[in-house]
Design an enzyme around this catalytic site. Structure first.
Site, short mmCIF file in Angstrom:
data_model
loop_
_atom_site.label_atom_id
_atom_site.label_comp_id
_atom_site.label_asym_id
_atom_site.label_seq_id
_atom_site.Cartn_x
_atom_site.Cartn_y
_atom_site.Cartn_z
N ARG A 1 3.67 -12.10 -8.03
CA ARG A 1 4.06 -10.73 -8.31
C ARG A 1 4.43 -10.19 -6.96
O ARG A 1 4.06 -10.71 -5.77
CB ARG A 1 3.14 -10.02 -9.29
CG ARG A 1 2.00 -10.00 -9.09
CD ARG A 1 1.06 -9.53 -8.02
NE ARG A 1 1.28 -8.44 -7.40
CZ ARG A 1 1.53 -7.85 -6.23
NH1 ARG A 1 0.72 -8.93 -5.24
NH2 ARG A 1 1.59 -6.75 -5.97
N GLY A 2 4.82 -8.99 -6.75
CA GLY A 2 5.50 -8.37 -5.39
C GLY A 2 6.95 -9.00 -5.33
O GLY A 2 7.23 -10.12 -5.63
N ALA A 3 7.47 -7.86 -4.97
CA ALA A 3 9.18 -8.24 -4.75
C ALA A 3 9.54 -9.33 -3.92
O ALA A 3 10.31 -10.32 -4.49
CB ALA A 3 9.84 -6.98 -4.35
N ARG B 1 11.71 -10.25 -14.74
CA ARG B 1 11.31 -8.86 -14.64
C ARG B 1 12.69 -8.02 -13.91
O ARG B 1 13.39 -8.66 -13.25
CB ARG B 1 10.28 -8.93 -13.38
CG ARG B 1 8.74 -9.61 -13.89
CD ARG B 1 7.79 -9.01 -13.13
NE ARG B 1 7.34 -7.92 -13.13
CZ ARG B 1 6.28 -7.35 -12.35
NH1 ARG B 1 5.87 -8.00 -11.22
NH2 ARG B 1 6.07 -6.14 -12.39
N GLN C 1 -3.81 -3.59 -8.77
CA GLN C 1 -3.21 -4.46 -7.73
C GLN C 1 -4.16 -4.19 -6.40
O GLN C 1 -4.26 -4.76 -5.56
CB GLN C 1 -1.86 -4.45 -7.66
CG GLN C 1 -1.07 -5.09 -8.82
CD GLN C 1 -0.56 -4.21 -9.77
OE1 GLN C 1 -1.39 -3.28 -10.20
NE2 GLN C 1 0.52 -4.66 -10.40
N ASP D 1 10.05 -2.19 -4.27
CA ASP D 1 10.67 -3.17 -4.93
C ASP D 1 12.24 -3.26 -5.07
O ASP D 1 12.92 -4.01 -5.26
CB ASP D 1 10.03 -3.14 -6.58
CG ASP D 1 8.64 -3.49 -6.57
OD1 ASP D 1 7.84 -2.79 -6.29
OD2 ASP D 1 8.44 -4.79 -6.81
N ASN E 1 8.90 1.81 -6.32
CA ASN E 1 7.59 0.91 -6.18
C ASN E 1 6.75 1.53 -7.31
O ASN E 1 7.08 2.13 -8.43
CB ASN E 1 7.08 1.45 -4.80
CG ASN E 1 5.85 0.68 -4.46
OD1 ASN E 1 6.00 -0.57 -4.24
ND2 ASN E 1 4.80 1.18 -4.08
N LYS E 2 5.42 0.83 -7.33
CA LYS E 2 4.62 0.83 -8.32
C LYS E 2 4.34 2.10 -8.93
O LYS E 2 4.26 3.11 -7.90
CB LYS E 2 3.30 0.17 -7.65
CG LYS E 2 2.07 -0.05 -8.92
CD LYS E 2 2.48 -0.43 -10.27
CE LYS E 2 2.92 -1.89 -9.94
NZ LYS E 2 3.69 -2.52 -11.20
O1 MRU Z 1 4.11 -5.17 -10.44
P1 MRU Z 1 3.99 -5.76 -9.18
O2 MRU Z 1 2.60 -6.12 -8.81
O3 MRU Z 1 5.07 -6.97 -8.98
O4 MRU Z 1 4.39 -4.69 -8.24
C1 MRU Z 1 4.31 -4.94 -6.67
C2 MRU Z 1 4.73 -3.66 -5.88
O5 MRU Z 1 4.95 -2.46 -6.41
C3 MRU Z 1 4.83 -3.70 -4.50
O6 MRU Z 1 4.37 -2.44 -3.93
C4 MRU Z 1 6.27 -4.12 -4.16
O7 MRU Z 1 6.57 -5.13 -4.75
C5 MRU Z 1 6.36 -4.07 -2.59
S1 MRU Z 1 5.52 -5.87 -2.15
C6 MRU Z 1 5.75 -6.30 -0.60
#
Ligand code: MRU
Length: 370
Positions: A53-55, A90, A204, A245, A255-256
């Site tokens: 996970r993470g963009a 996603r 996370q 993201d 973002n999250k």
């Molecule tokens: O749902 P996730 O865990 O994939 O969400 C990740 C985030 O929101 C991060 O902050 C974002 O991807 C930036 S990662 C460098």
């Protein structure tokens, strides 16, 4: 980054030369498990289930997913099927679309017998490029922290940075975005302390950011998601840095879920709120982030049940709501550009605005308006 004495990336090509290893992030922080992806279906499943996970890491995994697909079947139809399957995993992080476009645009003109090798080569390149980009974000963010640290007159104690979710090396191929400047600042001797938002519902922050920071020896405390405003009111946050993201052309950042509320609290308390991002996270086609960025809505079970380690030592799910209640699980929110002090990119720091972004990416300004 290192875990103990061993250097890791979050994704790498297996020694067999074709399958792809990932750190299974659903097992952290209690177990460090490696999973091997052997097909495009495996890659799509790992993204969907958030083993990765993470963009930026989602993009890198999708690139390798295309390579795995080309290894078994390299006709035009399979390029489209594989890309479609990966894109559907996603909806919010634009790096997924970015990586898939890059892969398909490179693959289509090639004869089928050359596609597998070329796909592996580009996937490897995308991963290495991500590491370089994040290292550079780290350098620019480190300069910012150093300046803020030096300018901090009459205040003793640690330099307190609040972050939300996990935008560390686990969310990228290495280094991270929001955490890269923090690692560099810590390594350079600035006494950084990190407030880690737990980041409900999947935690996370509590599970991944705390694990990363602990492994690197960066002082930190996990806080409940709603504590940030209180800490800012009492002068206990010098700087907020989060990841994103998808960044819209106008500087809005997605973002999250919960990031927006942190930005509001930061604005109310004049705490600088920076967002760290690699170029591939900018969606140049998205004029207005608040209006246009698609927000993933996930399984309500992630809200009504929490994963953790039980006293028995087993990992399990614990129900926290009455039986039969309904829940909604919005995974992201958009912070309007007006609440963002600046964007930390691999090319430097700019204002959160179209003008600011184009000052760093002038090639995008020259393209016809989309
Ligand atoms: O749902 P996730 O865990 O994939 O969400 C990740 C985030 O929101 C991060 O902050 C974002 O991807 C930036 S990662 C460098």
């Amino acid at each position: 980054m290192k875990i103990g004495d061993k250097s890791y990336r979050s994704i790498w090509l297996n020694r067999d030369g074709w399958s792809v290893d990932i750190i299974d992030q659903t097992l952290l922080p209690h177990d460090l498990g490696i999973r091997t992806l052997k097909s495009v279906e495996d890659a799509a499943g790992a993204i969907r289930s958030m083993q990765v996970r993470g963009a930026p890491l989602i993009g890198a995994t999708a690139a390798y997913g295309m390579a795995l697909a080309m290894r078994t079947q390299a006709d035009d139809g399979h390029i489209e099927r594989a890309a479609g399957m990966l894109l559907a995993t996603r909806p919010t992080a634009v790096n997924l679309r970015w990586a898939l476009s890059r892969m398909t645009e490179m693959l289509h003109p090639l004869p089928p017998n050359e596609r597998s090798d070329a796909a592996y080569e580009l996937a490897r390149f995308i991963c290495d490029e991500d590491v370089d980009i994040n290292a550079s974000i780290g350098r620019h963010g480190h300069e910012l922290i150093t300046k803020m640290w030096q300018d901090r007159s009459g205040k003793s104690g640690a330099f307190n940075i609040l972050t939300h979710c996990n935008a560390g090396w686990l969310a990228t191929v290495d280094w991270g975005t929001a955490l890269a400047p923090i690692y560099r600042a810590h390594d350079s001797g600035i006494p950084v302390h990190v407030w880690v938002d737990e980041t409900r519902p999947r935690n996370q922050g509590a599970a991944l950011t705390a694990w990363e920071l602990k492994a690197h020896g960066v002082p930190h405390d996990v806080i409940v998601d709603n504590a940030g405003g209180h800490l800012m009111q009492h002068g206990l946050v010098d700087l907020c840095i989060t990841g994103t993201d998808r960044t819209a052309r106008n500087g809005d950042v997605c973002n999250k879920i919960g990031t927006y509320l942190k930005a509001l609290a930061a604005s109310d308390n004049t705490v600088p709120f920076y967002v760290a991002l690699p170029g591939p996270t900018i969606d140049w086609d998205m004029a207005d982030g608040v209006a246009g960025i698609p927000i993933e809505e996930r399984d309500p079970g992630e809200v009504t049940e929490v994963q953790g380690r039980l006293a028995s030592g087993e990992t399990g799910m614990v129900k926290i709501t009455p039986d039969g209640v309904t829940a909604r699980n919005f995974a992201f929110d958009v912070t309007p550009a007006r609440l963002v002090t600046g964007l930390i990119t691999e090319r430097g720091i700019c204002s959160a605005s179209e003008q600011g972004l184009i000052s760093l990416y002038p090639e995008e300004g020259k393209k016809e308006s989309r």
